[in-house]
Design a protein around this motif. Structure first.
Motif, mmCIF file in Angstrom:
data_model
loop_
_atom_site.group_PDB
_atom_site.id
_atom_site.type_symbol
_atom_site.label_atom_id
_atom_site.label_comp_id
_atom_site.label_asym_id
_atom_site.label_seq_id
_atom_site.Cartn_x
_atom_site.Cartn_y
_atom_site.Cartn_z
ATOM 1 N N ILE A 110 0.809 -1.201 0.009
ATOM 2 C CA ILE A 110 -0.004 -0.199 0.103
ATOM 3 C C ILE A 110 0.942 1.374 0.074
ATOM 4 O O ILE A 110 1.752 1.367 0.734
ATOM 5 C CB ILE A 110 -0.893 0.180 1.127
ATOM 6 N N GLU A 111 0.604 1.939 -0.802
ATOM 7 C CA GLU A 111 1.302 3.358 -1.003
ATOM 8 C C GLU A 111 0.492 4.513 -1.219
ATOM 9 O O GLU A 111 -0.487 4.582 -1.823
ATOM 10 C CB GLU A 111 2.302 3.228 -2.140
ATOM 11 N N SER A 112 0.554 5.636 -0.209
ATOM 12 C CA SER A 112 -0.365 6.794 -0.146
ATOM 13 C C SER A 112 -0.302 7.671 -1.426
ATOM 14 O O SER A 112 -0.989 7.949 -1.946
ATOM 15 C CB SER A 112 -0.105 7.710 1.095
ATOM 16 N N GLY A 113 0.836 7.731 -2.412
ATOM 17 C CA GLY A 113 1.069 8.392 -3.361
ATOM 18 C C GLY A 113 1.206 7.546 -4.544
ATOM 19 O O GLY A 113 0.642 6.757 -4.827
ATOM 20 N N THR A 114 2.085 7.791 -5.330
ATOM 21 C CA THR A 114 2.556 6.884 -6.524
ATOM 22 C C THR A 114 4.123 6.223 -6.088
ATOM 23 O O THR A 114 4.652 6.583 -5.362
ATOM 24 C CB THR A 114 3.029 7.665 -7.764
ATOM 25 N N ILE A 115 4.055 4.809 -6.311
ATOM 26 C CA ILE A 115 5.189 3.987 -6.111
ATOM 27 C C ILE A 115 6.618 4.772 -6.662
ATOM 28 O O ILE A 115 6.690 5.154 -7.566
ATOM 29 C CB ILE A 115 4.998 2.786 -6.518
ATOM 30 N N LEU A 124 -1.351 -1.290 -4.343
ATOM 31 C CA LEU A 124 -2.454 -0.364 -4.162
ATOM 32 C C LEU A 124 -1.719 1.161 -3.964
ATOM 33 O O LEU A 124 -1.261 1.315 -2.947
ATOM 34 C CB LEU A 124 -3.089 -0.931 -2.853
ATOM 35 N N GLU A 125 -1.973 2.033 -4.919
ATOM 36 C CA GLU A 125 -1.470 3.053 -5.110
ATOM 37 C C GLU A 125 -2.647 4.125 -4.573
ATOM 38 O O GLU A 125 -3.580 3.848 -4.504
ATOM 39 C CB GLU A 125 -0.658 3.517 -6.261
ATOM 40 N N HIS A 126 -2.033 5.482 -4.213
ATOM 41 C CA HIS A 126 -2.960 6.587 -3.882
ATOM 42 C C HIS A 126 -3.949 6.153 -2.788
ATOM 43 O O HIS A 126 -5.021 6.456 -2.594
ATOM 44 C CB HIS A 126 -3.950 7.068 -5.043
ATOM 45 N N THR A 127 -3.378 5.321 -1.835
ATOM 46 C CA THR A 127 -4.275 4.748 -0.771
ATOM 47 C C THR A 127 -3.759 5.182 0.395
ATOM 48 O O THR A 127 -2.368 4.727 1.015
ATOM 49 C CB THR A 127 -4.493 3.234 -0.695
ATOM 50 N N GLN A 128 -4.324 5.827 1.370
ATOM 51 C CA GLN A 128 -3.928 6.301 2.731
ATOM 52 C C GLN A 128 -4.459 5.415 3.835
ATOM 53 O O GLN A 128 -5.512 5.240 3.979
ATOM 54 C CB GLN A 128 -4.585 7.824 2.910
ATOM 55 N N VAL A 129 -3.414 5.139 4.678
ATOM 56 C CA VAL A 129 -3.452 4.275 5.768
ATOM 57 C C VAL A 129 -3.986 5.118 6.936
ATOM 58 O O VAL A 129 -3.156 6.010 7.305
ATOM 59 C CB VAL A 129 -2.250 3.255 6.043
ATOM 60 N N ASN A 174 -7.047 -11.793 18.321
ATOM 61 C CA ASN A 174 -6.505 -13.209 18.031
ATOM 62 C C ASN A 174 -5.273 -13.012 17.250
ATOM 63 O O ASN A 174 -4.742 -13.826 16.633
ATOM 64 C CB ASN A 174 -7.523 -13.724 17.031
ATOM 65 N N GLY A 175 -4.601 -11.685 17.590
ATOM 66 C CA GLY A 175 -3.231 -11.517 16.779
ATOM 67 C C GLY A 175 -3.364 -11.176 15.445
ATOM 68 O O GLY A 175 -2.413 -10.623 14.588
ATOM 69 N N LEU A 176 -4.488 -11.182 14.636
ATOM 70 C CA LEU A 176 -4.502 -10.609 13.581
ATOM 71 C C LEU A 176 -4.345 -9.427 13.390
ATOM 72 O O LEU A 176 -4.736 -8.521 14.088
ATOM 73 C CB LEU A 176 -6.170 -10.981 12.761
ATOM 74 N N LYS A 177 -3.640 -8.960 12.183
ATOM 75 C CA LYS A 177 -3.293 -7.420 12.110
ATOM 76 C C LYS A 177 -4.181 -6.888 10.694
ATOM 77 O O LYS A 177 -4.757 -7.766 10.145
ATOM 78 C CB LYS A 177 -1.972 -7.271 11.635
ATOM 79 N N GLY A 178 -4.241 -5.730 10.534
ATOM 80 C CA GLY A 178 -4.749 -5.061 9.416
ATOM 81 C C GLY A 178 -4.663 -3.613 9.480
ATOM 82 O O GLY A 178 -4.315 -3.047 10.443
ATOM 83 N N VAL A 179 -5.098 -2.938 8.440
ATOM 84 C CA VAL A 179 -5.321 -1.488 8.378
ATOM 85 C C VAL A 179 -6.434 -1.040 7.819
ATOM 86 O O VAL A 179 -7.282 -1.669 7.006
ATOM 87 C CB VAL A 179 -3.934 -1.124 7.252
ATOM 88 N N LYS A 180 -6.884 0.190 8.499
ATOM 89 C CA LYS A 180 -7.922 0.793 7.735
ATOM 90 C C LYS A 180 -7.498 1.832 6.747
ATOM 91 O O LYS A 180 -6.576 2.509 7.043
ATOM 92 C CB LYS A 180 -8.916 1.199 8.786
ATOM 93 N N THR A 181 -8.134 1.957 5.427
ATOM 94 C CA THR A 181 -7.439 2.668 4.458
ATOM 95 C C THR A 181 -8.614 3.465 3.782
ATOM 96 O O THR A 181 -9.943 3.174 4.134
ATOM 97 C CB THR A 181 -6.822 2.105 3.196
ATOM 98 N N GLY A 182 -8.628 4.353 3.170
ATOM 99 C CA GLY A 182 -9.443 5.206 2.321
ATOM 100 C C GLY A 182 -10.417 4.367 1.509
ATOM 101 O O GLY A 182 -11.260 4.701 0.873
#
Lengths: 382, 382, 382, 382
Positions: free
Chosen positions: D44-49, D185-190, D198-206
C-alpha cells in the motif's frame, strides 16, 4: 494551448483575405487586428502557438527603460505601451484571458559613477521627450524597495513602464482572432511561397495549399529563409530563470547592469537574461544559471531563500540596426514581413499588429513605414 | 613600537621581583599590573612587543557575543569587560596611548530558522544572567544598520559589547608598565628556565641570565615547550582582511555565521576570521581572502566598492576545554602560566593581569583559580 | 630605488643636451639611449623613478598576444621584443641589474566557440606575418600546463612572447643611463616649460631652472597638461594581485577572457588586470580583488592554496587610436613627446628609446614617425 | 509508473499473508522478497510508487565510501552491495526493467592535509576489513579522471562501489513483486492500524480495510506517526541538481567535501546534496542550487558548459544512532518496522528485503536483529 484553438483541418476553406505565417506574439497580434477589421484571416504556425521566444519572454513593457536617445522606434514603443490598458480590457472580453498587465514601473540602478552618469543622461532625455523619469537617491530607492542590497548609488524610476504575461498575451491575441473568425492552423510547416502571375499569393504546406490576397511572414528567428540576402536577422539566444519567494520581495521591475528582475502577478520573479548572438542551441547552460542567480542575489539578497522554479531559453531575432522590419518586400507586391523585434516583441506587438493592418489597407503612417522598411539600408545610401 | 620602550641593555640589573616572558597582550597586562603595584618587573619578548596574535586581533570585547551558556569564564569575561572604560583613562594617562575603546554594541544576525532559535536561546540566557540582549526584527535591525543586505530573519543586539585597538592596547600596557619602572627587553630569546634549590627562579637568554622570585610564562602559542605533557595548547590559525570604505557603513560590530565585521575608530573595517586548528604557517591563503570577501559582501554589499587595505594572520592558542590556563605549575613553586586565551585574549587581558598579580600576592579568587588551574583535568577526574 | 641613483643637487650643472621629463620606463629608456650615444642628459621625475604605472606593470612582452590584425604598431612591437635578449645582457653589464627576462611563451585559452574562432583567426594572421603561433587541442595544452582547469576548448601558444620584471627594467635603464653620465633628479616637480626665442628649451622646477637643446616629455598619464587640446590621453586604471604558490603551477603566461596570469622568475604569479577608463583614484577596490581571484581560480584552481602576497593599481595612458605619441609637437621645434603606450609600455620601451634618440638625431624611420606623429589625426583628414 | 502496476481495486481480496505499507525502495524490496517466497502480499502506497526519497536518490552504492570505521552496518552494507549484480539480472528477468547498475568505482578527493589524513585512515581501515581501497597521487587520479580541476592533494579509489538508477530499482522491485502476484495499491492512505485480539493485523484505509498475519511499516519519513515515542526518526532534507554535459566528463563517482557527482548511465551527472536536518518543505532553494553548481564547478570546471537539466529534493529519514530500524515493535507481535535508512536506502534495500522476509520466517541473523532492533537503545542501557 488547448485543443479548442486548433483549427479543424478537414474541409476547411482554402482562400483567405490574408494569411499570416508565424504564431508568435507578432503574428497573433497581426491576425487579431486584421480579423477584428472583418477580414478572413488564416494563421499558420509550424509548432504550437506562442511556444517560441514569445513564451520565453519576461513580458517587460520597457518603452522608456530600453531607450536612452531619440529615435522613431522610441516613439513607436511609447505608442505601443499606451495601447495596453485598453487592449487588456478588449482581449479579456474577446478571449476571456487576463494578460496580467502590471504598471508599477521600472527601476534602473546605478552602481558606479559611470552608470550614474548614464542614468542622469537618460533622465534628461526622457524628460525632454515628455516622459516621467525620476532620479532617486539610494535612500529614496530603499524606501520603495527595501529588500534591495544597499550598495548602489542611485536609481532611475520610470513609473509608466510595466509588464504583462507574455504567454497570456500571445494566447489572448490568438483566441480573440479566432473569435473574430480567424482560422488557426498549428503544427503546419510552410514549405513554399506561391506567387501567381495575377498577383495572387499563397503557401504550400504539409497540410495542403492555401491562397490569399496578402501574405504576411512573421516567423521570427526563422525569417532568414524568406528574406532577401542583404536583410540579415541574427538570432540572439537568451536564458532566464524563475524563482518563487515566500513573500513579495520587490514591487517594480529592477534593471541593473547585466540582469533584470520582473515580479510577476503570480508571485514568481523572472530573472533574465543572458545574451549570446548567433547561438541557437535550445539548452540552458549551467554557467548561465549560476551567473543569473549570483547576479540576482547581489541585487536582491533575499532571493537566496526563494524557491527555484524553472529555467528556459528563447531565441530573439535581431536586425543590424536594431529596428524591426515591418513592410512589403520590395518587388514582391502583396508579400509583407514583420520580424526582428529582438527584446521588445511583447512591447511592440500591439502597434505592429495595427501598423501591418494599416499597411495592408494602404494607410500606415509614413514616419514608420520608412523607418521600418525592409530596404531602408539601400534608401539610406542614396 | 618606538625605541623608547626597548630597555637599555648595558649595565642593566639582573635581579627582579618578577620576570614575565612573552610580550603579547597577556604578558604586557601582567607586567603592567605588577609594576603598578610597585614590584620590579622584567618583561622579555623574543620578537617585538605586540607583534604576534595580539596585533593580529580584531580587538573585539565580546563578553556576551562569545557565550551562550553559563560558565565561570563568562563571569570572568564580563568582569574583564567592565574594567575597560576606567582602564582606557588609566592607560591614556600612564602611557599617552589611546586604546580606541568603542562601545557601540554587537549585532548577531540569524539567516535561518535554526540560527534564529540559537539567538532566542542566547537572548534568554543573557537576560537570566542580568545582561542586556535585545532581539530585533529585520526591520528594526535595518533602522540601526541600513547598509546590511536585507536577507536575514532577525538580529540580537548586545549593546554592552564593543572593541578596542588590539595593537594600541598591547603598546599601552607595555609603555605604562615601563612608566612604572618595568624593564622591557625585546628581541631576546629565553633558552632555559633556571630553578635554584633555594627557590630562586630565572631564565637564561641570548642576552645573559636574569633572576627573580616569581617567573610568569605568557608565551601564547609557543607555550607548549614550557608546559607539562598533558597540558596541550593547540595553535589555531586565523586570517583577517581589512578594508576602508569611502564612508562609514556600519556602527556596531556585525556577527554572522562564519564572519564578523568590526568598524574600527580609524574608519577601517576588519573582516575576520578563518579558523584552522593545528596550522601554524604564517601566510594568508588566496582561498581565505576570497572566502572572507565573498562572505562579507553577502552581509554588507557596499563593501564591494571599499578599498582593500591589508590582510594578515595570527595564531591563537587554544586549550582543550576552551578555558585559559592561569595559575602556578604544580610541583614548580614560583613558576606561573598565563596562556590559552584563544579568541578572547584582548577581552580577558585586564582581568588576567589582575588575577596573576593577585595569585603572586596570594589573594586570587578561589572561583577562578580552580577553574583556570593548570591541573584542572586531573582534579576533575578525582 | 636606492639613494645612489638620486642626483646630487648642489652645484649641479644647469645646461644639458637633452632634458627628459618623466622617470617611468619610457623616460628612462630614452635617457639611456641618449646618454649611451654620448649626450649630456638630465632626467627629471616628480616622485621616485619607476614608481608609477611602470612599476605596476606585469611586465609582459606580448608582441604577438596583443595583436590580431596588421598594423605599424605590430611591427614596432615585434622589433622591440627582438631587442630584449641583447638589451638584458647590455643592461646587466651597464647597471648590474638583472631584468629577469623569461621567454617561455604565452598561451591564450578559448572557452567558447566564439573565442576559438578568434584564436584561429589570430593564428592565421600571425603565421602570415611570419610569426610562430601554434593552435593546441585541450589535451596538448594540458600536457604543457597540467594544472589548468580542463574546461577550455583549445589554446594558442605563442612561444616567442615572454616577460621581464617591470621595476627591474625601469631601474636598469635609469642606472645604466647614470653610468653613462646622465643626471637623475627625483622628487622634482616641473612647473613650467621655458621656450626662448633662440630656440633654447628648458624647464622651471621646484629645484631651479634647467636648460637644453631638446626637451622630451614622457610623463605618462600626466601628459595631458603638456599636450595640445586635441591630443587626448585617457588614463585607464588597472588593478593587479600577486600570489605565491608553494610550487610552480604554470610555465608560460596564461591569457584568458578577462584575466592573465604571469609566472614571474621569483616564484610569484601576477594576476591582472581590471580596466577602468577615466578612473584615476589610486586605491584597489574589494570588488576587483574578488573578481581577479575568482577568475584566476577558475583558470588555475590550485591557486586557492597559494599565499596572498600583494595588490596594487597603476594608471595606464591611452590614446584615442591606441597608438603611442612619439614625435615633435607641431609648431614647437625641439619639444618632443613620448607617451600613451597604454598596456604595452614595457614591451615598447626599448624601441621608443631608440626611436626618440633617432628623431633627435634626425634619422628616425619615416614609417614610424608618421604613424606615431602627434598630429596624425589632422593629417588623416587631409 | 504506468497504470499496469496499479492494482484493480474492485472485488479485490481483503486478506493477505503480509501487508507492506510504504511504496519506497524499502517497502518494494520487502514486497518483492516476500512474494518471491510465495506469500500473498499487499503493498500500500499513499502516493505513487517510488515517488519520494527513493526517486530523489542519486542511487549510490557506497558500501565503502560511506564508512570509515568498523560497525555492523558496514558489514550489512557490504553484503547488500554484493547482491546487486545477481539482483540486476533477476529483476531484469522478473520485471523487464534495467536497474542501470554501474560498477566503475568511487573516488574520494582530499583538498587539505586534514582530509588527506582522513583518506589515509579510511584506506587503512578498508584494507584491514579486506576491501580494496587504493590511495592515488594527484597525478594518478588525473590519469583516470582528466577533467577534474587539478587542485587536490590525493584521491582514494574504491573500485567496488558503484551506483544504480534509484527510480528504476524501485520500479523493478514493485513490478517484479507484482509478477510474483503481489497486489499494489497506490493513492491509498492508511488511516489506522487494526490489532485484533487473536493477533490478526490489518489496516483501515481510504479504500477499505485489509487484513494480514504480519504487517510491515516502511513509510520512511512519515514513520514517526507509527513508532513508539522514544524511537525518533528525523527527516533530513536533501537537494540535488542534474546536468547533461555534451560528452562524458567523469567515469567514476566523485566524492568531495560537501558535494558528490554521479555519472549516470544515461549521460546525466547528478550533483548532490544539501543536508538540512528537521526541514521538510518540498522546495528547492535558490541558495542550494547556487551552492551545488558552484561547488561542482570547482571540482569539475567543464560542467560550466553542460546543460541544466533538473533539480529536486528528497526527505531522508535518519535515526539517532544512524542505524536503520529493522524489526518487530516490542509488545506488538506481528507488527514490523523497516525505516531510517537515511542516505543509504538504495544500497541497503536488497538486504533489508531479505532480512525482513527472514524475520517474518523466524530465521534472521542475530547479529543484525540485535543491532537494528527497535528497542536497542533500552537494551544498551541495561
Amino acid at each position: 494551448m488547448t485543443d479548442s484553438i486548433i483549427g479543424r483541418r478537414n474541409s476547411m476553406r482554402k482562400q483567405f483575405d490574408q494569411i499570416v505565417v508565424g504564431g508568435g506574439v507578432i503574428g497573433c497580434s497581426i491576425a487579431y487586428q486584421l480579423s477584428k477589421r472583418g477580414y478572413h484571416v488564416l494563421l499558420i504556425e509550424s509548432g504550437t502557438i506562442g511556444n517560441g521566444a514569445s513564451c520565453a519572454a519576461a513580458g517587460m513593457l520597457g518603452a522608456q527603460a530600453e531607450f536612452s536617445s531619440d529615435s522613431v522606434l522610441f516613439d513607436f514603443a511609447r505608442e505601443s505601451r499606451a495601447l495596453f490598458p485598453e487592449l487588456a480590457r478588449e482581449l479579456k472580453e474577446a478571449s476571456g484571458i487576463d494578460i496580467e498587465l502590471v504598471q508599477k514601473g521600472m527601476l534602473k540602478l546605478a552602481y558606479t559613477q559611470e552608470q550614474l552618469n548614464q542614468l542622469k543622461k537618460m533622465a534628461k532625455f526622457q524628460e525632454n521627450a515628455g516622459e516621467t523619469a525620476i532620479l532617486l537617491t539610494e535612500k529614496a530607492v530603499l524606501l520603495k524597495e527595501r529588500k534591495l542590497a544597499p550598495d548602489f548609488l542611485a536609481g532611475l524610476f520610470l513609473p509608466d513602464d510595466g509588464h504583462v504575461s507574455a504567454p497570456m498575451l500571445t494566447s489572448a491575441f490568438a483566441r480573440a482572432a479566432q473569435n473574430h473568425h480567424a482560422v488557426l492552423l498549428e503544427h503546419t510547416q510552410v514549405n513554399e511561397i506561391i506567387e501567381q502571375e495575377n498577383g495572387l499569393k499563397g503557401v504550400k504546406t504539409g497540410n495542403g495549399s492555401f491562397y490569399c490576397d496578402k501574405l504576411v511572414m512573421a516567423t521570427g528567428k526563422d525569417m532568414t529563409n524568406w528574406l532577401p540576402d542583404d536583410m540579415a536577422i541574427t538570432p540572439v539566444k537568451g536564458e532566464c530563470v524563475s524563482i518563487r519567494p515566500d513573500q513579495p520581495l520587490i514591487g517594480s521591475t529592477i534593471f541593473s547592469d547585466g540582469c533584470y528582475l520582473v515580479p510577476k502577478q503570480d508571485g514568481r520573479i523572472i530573472i533574465g537574461a543572458t545574451s549570446f548572438p548567433g547561438i541557437t542551441d535550445p539548452v540552458v547552460r549551467v554557467k548561465s544559471v549560476e551567473y543569473l542567480l549570483t547576479r540576482a542575489k547581489q541585487i536582491l539578497p533575499a532571493i537566496a531563500y526563494a524557491q527555484m522554479e524553472n529555467f528556459w531559453t528563447g531565441i530573439r531575432p535581431q536586425t543590424e540596426d536594431g529596428f524591426p522590419y515591418i513592410g512589403e518586400i520590395p518587388g514582391k507586391q502583396g508579400l509583407y514581413v514583420a520580424a526582428g523585434h529582438y527584446r521588445n516583441g511583447i512591447l511592440l506587438s500591439p502597434m505592429t499588429g495595427i501598423m501591418m493592418a494599416d499597411l495592408i489597407e494602404g494607410k500606415a503612417a509614413e514616419k514608420y513605414t520608412r523607418s521600418f522598411a525592409v530596404d531602408r539600408a539601400q534608401q539610406a545610401i542614396i
